[in-house]
Write an enzyme that holds these catalytic residues in place. Sequence first.
Site, PDB file in Angstrom:
ATOM      1  N   GLN A   1      54.075  51.797   1.369  1.00 20.77           N
ATOM      2  CA  GLN A   1      52.969  52.609   0.869  1.00 20.77           C
ATOM      3  C   GLN A   1      53.239  53.183  -0.512  1.00 20.77           C
ATOM      4  OE1 GLN A   1      52.648  54.847   4.827  1.00 20.77           O
ATOM      5  NE2 GLN A   1      50.547  54.912   4.020  1.00 20.77           N
TER       6      GLN A   1
ATOM      7  N   HIS B   1      52.844  49.055   9.095  1.00 18.79           N
ATOM      8  CA  HIS B   1      52.955  49.012   7.630  1.00 18.79           C
ATOM      9  C   HIS B   1      54.073  48.069   7.195  1.00 18.79           C
ATOM     10  CE1 HIS B   1      50.061  51.788   5.981  1.00 18.79           C
ATOM     11  NE2 HIS B   1      50.434  52.757   6.809  1.00 18.79           N
TER      12      HIS B   1
END
Length: 187
Positions: free
Chosen positions: A51, A144
């Site tokens: 991220q 993720h």
Amino acid sequence: MTLYKIRITGDPALHTRALEVLAIDDYIRELVADMFETMDAAPGVGLAATQIGAGLRIFVYSYSTDDQEVRGVAINPQLSISEFSDEELDEEADAEGCLSIPGERFPLKRANRALLMATDLDGHGYQIEAEGWLARIFQHEFDHLEGMLYADRLVKPHKRLMKKAIKENEWGVPGLSWSPGQDYLEP
């Protein structure tokens, strides 16, 4: 310490499987400290290295209840999850958000239990058996690292509503990010 910008859906870093961490060195220790600072400033309960554009298999997490506080780092994690329950999706209890899709929340079915096996900053392996929200956090952050966002797992009608939100916010393209502590998005 560095506050990183958080990448927004559409950035290739978010949609690419992260690489194994080969050694826990000063770079990794500093990255993890910066990830905690960025997560706390966002504020969030988890943050994956992808991220912030670091394609490594690392996530940090922070979860507390009245009687429990769990905060840590998972390096090269593995995750085992229980079967999904047959219960219907609860619009509120199953609502999930993501720092890479800021401000949006949609319900998503997750397993109620998860077993996280990972390495800490000292190079020691550990495992945590989690239930409820902590299990959800682990599943979300692990996704993720696999190059998947929770939006990719949504089902109708929520998938359609998420696509609409992404289009209206002009996301879904490379290069978009936002800075924790600020109310606007910066390309």
